[in-house]
Write an enzyme that holds these catalytic residues in place. Structure first.
Site, PDB file in Angstrom:
ATOM      1  N   LYS A   8      48.654  46.164  30.537  1.00 27.70           N
ATOM      2  CA  LYS A   8      50.127  46.114  30.489  1.00 27.70           C
ATOM      3  C   LYS A   8      50.594  44.905  29.684  1.00 27.70           C
ATOM      4  O   LYS A   8      51.438  45.011  28.793  1.00 27.70           O
ATOM      5  CB  LYS A   8      50.709  46.055  31.915  1.00 27.70           C
ATOM      6  CG  LYS A   8      50.298  47.235  32.792  1.00 27.70           C
ATOM      7  CD  LYS A   8      50.910  47.178  34.182  1.00 27.70           C
ATOM      8  CE  LYS A   8      50.431  46.045  35.053  1.00 27.70           C
ATOM      9  NZ  LYS A   8      48.990  46.141  35.437  1.00 27.70           N
ATOM     10  N   ARG A  83      57.052  48.251  41.798  1.00 29.55           N
ATOM     11  CA  ARG A  83      55.703  48.516  42.304  1.00 29.55           C
ATOM     12  C   ARG A  83      55.694  49.149  43.681  1.00 29.55           C
ATOM     13  O   ARG A  83      54.613  49.427  44.210  1.00 29.55           O
ATOM     14  CB  ARG A  83      54.979  47.180  42.452  1.00 29.55           C
ATOM     15  CG  ARG A  83      54.030  46.850  41.354  1.00 29.55           C
ATOM     16  CD  ARG A  83      53.760  45.376  41.493  1.00 29.55           C
ATOM     17  NE  ARG A  83      52.391  45.041  41.339  1.00 29.55           N
ATOM     18  CZ  ARG A  83      51.948  44.332  40.286  1.00 29.55           C
ATOM     19  NH1 ARG A  83      52.753  43.956  39.339  1.00 29.55           N
ATOM     20  NH2 ARG A  83      50.700  44.015  40.219  1.00 29.55           N
ATOM     21  N   ARG A 122      38.604  38.392  31.460  1.00 30.14           N
ATOM     22  CA  ARG A 122      39.945  38.044  30.960  1.00 30.14           C
ATOM     23  C   ARG A 122      40.141  36.532  30.915  1.00 30.14           C
ATOM     24  O   ARG A 122      39.699  35.795  31.778  1.00 30.14           O
ATOM     25  CB  ARG A 122      41.018  38.647  31.861  1.00 30.14           C
ATOM     26  CG  ARG A 122      42.416  38.082  31.488  1.00 30.14           C
ATOM     27  CD  ARG A 122      43.557  38.862  32.023  1.00 30.14           C
ATOM     28  NE  ARG A 122      43.546  38.964  33.467  1.00 30.14           N
ATOM     29  CZ  ARG A 122      44.361  39.751  34.141  1.00 30.14           C
ATOM     30  NH1 ARG A 122      45.244  40.503  33.490  1.00 30.14           N
ATOM     31  NH2 ARG A 122      44.306  39.815  35.447  1.00 30.14           N
ATOM     32  N   ARG A 155      42.369  33.573  35.490  1.00 31.61           N
ATOM     33  CA  ARG A 155      43.400  33.664  36.519  1.00 31.61           C
ATOM     34  C   ARG A 155      42.795  33.538  37.909  1.00 31.61           C
ATOM     35  O   ARG A 155      41.712  34.050  38.152  1.00 31.61           O
ATOM     36  CB  ARG A 155      44.104  35.023  36.393  1.00 31.61           C
ATOM     37  CG  ARG A 155      45.514  34.902  35.876  1.00 31.61           C
ATOM     38  CD  ARG A 155      46.102  36.224  35.512  1.00 31.61           C
ATOM     39  NE  ARG A 155      46.282  37.136  36.641  1.00 31.61           N
ATOM     40  CZ  ARG A 155      46.934  38.285  36.551  1.00 31.61           C
ATOM     41  NH1 ARG A 155      47.465  38.656  35.394  1.00 31.61           N
ATOM     42  NH2 ARG A 155      47.061  39.076  37.596  1.00 31.61           N
ATOM     43  N   ARG A 166      43.517  44.075  44.943  1.00 28.24           N
ATOM     44  CA  ARG A 166      44.648  44.450  44.077  1.00 28.24           C
ATOM     45  C   ARG A 166      44.577  45.926  43.704  1.00 28.24           C
ATOM     46  O   ARG A 166      45.603  46.609  43.636  1.00 28.24           O
ATOM     47  CB  ARG A 166      44.658  43.575  42.822  1.00 28.24           C
ATOM     48  CG  ARG A 166      45.160  42.159  43.104  1.00 28.24           C
ATOM     49  CD  ARG A 166      44.750  41.171  42.041  1.00 28.24           C
ATOM     50  NE  ARG A 166      45.209  41.523  40.718  1.00 28.24           N
ATOM     51  CZ  ARG A 166      44.632  41.112  39.589  1.00 28.24           C
ATOM     52  NH1 ARG A 166      43.569  40.316  39.640  1.00 28.24           N
ATOM     53  NH2 ARG A 166      45.116  41.474  38.432  1.00 28.24           N
TER      54      ARG A 166
HETATM   55  P1  AP5 Z   1      45.944  42.733  30.671  1.00 31.98           P
HETATM   56  O1  AP5 Z   1      46.777  43.144  29.514  1.00 31.98           O
HETATM   57  O2  AP5 Z   1      45.998  41.330  31.138  1.00 31.98           O
HETATM   58  O3  AP5 Z   1      46.147  43.750  31.899  1.00 31.98           O
HETATM   59  P2  AP5 Z   1      47.387  43.938  32.888  1.00 31.98           P
HETATM   60  O4  AP5 Z   1      47.567  45.416  33.038  1.00 31.98           O
HETATM   61  O5  AP5 Z   1      48.544  43.133  32.458  1.00 31.98           O
HETATM   62  O6  AP5 Z   1      46.714  43.397  34.228  1.00 31.98           O
HETATM   63  P3  AP5 Z   1      47.251  42.387  35.331  1.00 31.98           P
HETATM   64  O7  AP5 Z   1      46.032  41.892  36.056  1.00 31.98           O
HETATM   65  O8  AP5 Z   1      48.177  41.386  34.740  1.00 31.98           O
HETATM   66  O9  AP5 Z   1      48.036  43.360  36.247  1.00 31.98           O
HETATM   67  P4  AP5 Z   1      48.414  43.181  37.721  1.00 31.98           P
HETATM   68  O10 AP5 Z   1      49.348  44.291  37.889  1.00 31.98           O
HETATM   69  O11 AP5 Z   1      47.284  43.160  38.669  1.00 31.98           O
HETATM   70  O12 AP5 Z   1      48.961  41.676  37.797  1.00 31.98           O
HETATM   71  P5  AP5 Z   1      50.404  41.049  37.740  1.00 31.98           P
HETATM   72  O13 AP5 Z   1      50.310  39.800  36.961  1.00 31.98           O
HETATM   73  O14 AP5 Z   1      51.433  42.039  37.366  1.00 31.98           O
HETATM   74  O15 AP5 Z   1      44.415  43.108  30.281  1.00 31.98           O
HETATM   75  C1  AP5 Z   1      43.340  42.841  31.179  1.00 31.98           C
HETATM   76  C2  AP5 Z   1      42.083  42.429  30.374  1.00 31.98           C
HETATM   77  O16 AP5 Z   1      41.604  43.540  29.639  1.00 31.98           O
HETATM   78  C3  AP5 Z   1      42.368  41.334  29.318  1.00 31.98           C
HETATM   79  O17 AP5 Z   1      41.258  40.497  29.254  1.00 31.98           O
HETATM   80  C4  AP5 Z   1      42.553  42.127  28.008  1.00 31.98           C
HETATM   81  O18 AP5 Z   1      42.159  41.355  26.875  1.00 31.98           O
HETATM   82  C5  AP5 Z   1      41.627  43.311  28.230  1.00 31.98           C
HETATM   83  N1  AP5 Z   1      42.138  44.534  27.619  1.00 31.98           N
HETATM   84  C6  AP5 Z   1      43.434  44.964  27.585  1.00 31.98           C
HETATM   85  N2  AP5 Z   1      43.538  46.157  26.981  1.00 31.98           N
HETATM   86  C7  AP5 Z   1      42.255  46.512  26.628  1.00 31.98           C
HETATM   87  C8  AP5 Z   1      41.699  47.655  25.982  1.00 31.98           C
HETATM   88  N3  AP5 Z   1      42.492  48.683  25.576  1.00 31.98           N
HETATM   89  N4  AP5 Z   1      40.352  47.702  25.803  1.00 31.98           N
HETATM   90  C9  AP5 Z   1      39.556  46.657  26.215  1.00 31.98           C
HETATM   91  N5  AP5 Z   1      40.028  45.550  26.823  1.00 31.98           N
HETATM   92  C10 AP5 Z   1      41.360  45.476  27.038  1.00 31.98           C
HETATM   93  O19 AP5 Z   1      50.656  40.676  39.278  1.00 31.98           O
HETATM   94  C11 AP5 Z   1      49.943  39.638  39.913  1.00 31.98           C
HETATM   95  C12 AP5 Z   1      50.410  39.461  41.347  1.00 31.98           C
HETATM   96  O20 AP5 Z   1      51.811  39.103  41.366  1.00 31.98           O
HETATM   97  C13 AP5 Z   1      50.335  40.697  42.239  1.00 31.98           C
HETATM   98  O21 AP5 Z   1      49.050  40.853  42.783  1.00 31.98           O
HETATM   99  C14 AP5 Z   1      51.403  40.380  43.288  1.00 31.98           C
HETATM  100  O22 AP5 Z   1      50.924  39.453  44.234  1.00 31.98           O
HETATM  101  C15 AP5 Z   1      52.488  39.708  42.472  1.00 31.98           C
HETATM  102  N6  AP5 Z   1      53.486  40.671  41.954  1.00 31.98           N
HETATM  103  C16 AP5 Z   1      53.765  40.926  40.628  1.00 31.98           C
HETATM  104  N7  AP5 Z   1      54.725  41.868  40.513  1.00 31.98           N
HETATM  105  C17 AP5 Z   1      55.079  42.218  41.778  1.00 31.98           C
HETATM  106  C18 AP5 Z   1      55.997  43.168  42.301  1.00 31.98           C
HETATM  107  N8  AP5 Z   1      56.767  43.941  41.520  1.00 31.98           N
HETATM  108  N9  AP5 Z   1      56.085  43.276  43.649  1.00 31.98           N
HETATM  109  C19 AP5 Z   1      55.343  42.496  44.469  1.00 31.98           C
HETATM  110  N10 AP5 Z   1      54.428  41.599  44.032  1.00 31.98           N
HETATM  111  C20 AP5 Z   1      54.296  41.452  42.695  1.00 31.98           C
HETATM  112 MG    MG Z   2      49.559  41.430  33.248  1.00 25.36          MG
END
Ligand code: AP5
Ligand code: MG
Length: 216
Positions: A8, A83, A122, A155, A166
């Site tokens: 994402k 979410r 990552r 992270r 997660r």
């Molecule tokens: P990356 O682009 O970083 O993936 P992402 O989908 O953004 O993954 P996240 O871990 O950020 O998602 P998440 O939903 O768990 O975390 P968030 O920060 O939102 O890519 C991942 C890796 O793969 C990278 O190394 C990249 O280089 C590689 N990659 C990407 N695309 C690729 C491809 N096509 N091929 C190969 N490699 C690739 O949330 C974190 C925490 O915040 C949650 O756990 C929760 O506690 C809180 N939170 C956030 N939003 C909310 C909400 N709305 N409600 C409640 N709690 C929330």
């Molecule tokens: Mg992300």
């Protein structure tokens, strides 16, 4: 939308450049709050470390403040929100009240095994949380962000046991939202297993078409 590690943030970085949209990633906003030691950061840190969602009212407030900012008056890109069902309802309500509507819900999907592989490699930069992968998307210079020159780190919630939590949370609480957006004709699916540039091409083409349709 999409599971942890689907790409994402990786895709959002590219789309922000293409469409010049303000970008609100709830995870990035919360991590910055934790790093800066703000009240919000103190409130959410333990949930994040456990891989659980933070309470709906806390995250809804974070997003609502941004929807009313001037920069968002012409559109915006959300990552990681909504979410849960209450978050969907809060967003619908907020947009309704402002006479606005969602253009699309973009789903980048990958299987669980791929998530584990990706998150273990990552790296993000300390300054702006730009995303890299040691193998799949490495920076030009090891340990240094291409875009702002800051240091790359892992992270806190990318430890294997937290990643599994997660994923469980995603399947239980967020996956059910896909059907809702599908029923409303807003869902667009993308195969997140493809290389980052290919996924980007697909999303960009879809958004460009939606924009043309909106202008007709
Ligand atoms: P990356 O682009 O970083 O993936 P992402 O989908 O953004 O993954 P996240 O871990 O950020 O998602 P998440 O939903 O768990 O975390 P968030 O920060 O939102 O890519 C991942 C890796 O793969 C990278 O190394 C990249 O280089 C590689 N990659 C990407 N695309 C690729 C491809 N096509 N091929 C190969 N490699 C690739 O949330 C974190 C925490 O915040 C949650 O756990 C929760 O506690 C809180 N939170 C956030 N939003 C909310 C909400 N709305 N409600 C409640 N709690 C929330
Ligand atoms: Mg992300």
């Amino acid at each position: 939308m999409g599971p942890p590690g689907a790409g994402k943030g990786t895709q959002a970085e590219r789309l922000v450049d293409d469409f010049d949209l303000p970008y609100y990633a709830t995870g990035d906003i919360l991590r910055a709050a934790v790093n800066n030691g703000t009240e919000l950061g103190k409130e959410v840190k333990e949930y994040m470390d456990r891989g659980e969602l933070v309470p709906d009212d806390v995250i809804c407030q974070v997003i609502m403040e941004r929807l009313d900012s001037n920069e968002a008056s012409d559109g915006f890109l959300l990552d990681g929100f909504p979410r849960t069902v209450p978050q969907v309802e809060a967003l619908d309500d907020a947009l309704d009240k402002r006479g606005r509507a969602l253009t699309a819900a973009l789903l980048v999907d990958v299987p669980d095994e791929e998530v584990i592989r990706r998150l273990s490699g990552r790296r993000i930069c300390v300054k702006n949380q730009h995303v890299y992968h040691v193998e799949f998307d490495p920076p030009k210079e090891e340990g240094v962000c291409d875009q702002d020159g800051s240091r790359l780190i892992q992270r806190d919630d990318d430890k294997p046991e937290t990643v599994q939590k997660r994923l469980d949370v995603y399947h239980e609480q967020t996956e059910p939202l896909i059907g809702r957006y599908e029923d409303r004709g807003l869902l667009r699916r993308f195969d997140g297993r493809r290389p980052p540039d290919e996924v980007h091409d697909h999303i960009r083409a879809t958004l460009a078409t939606l924009r043309l349709e909106a202008e007709l």
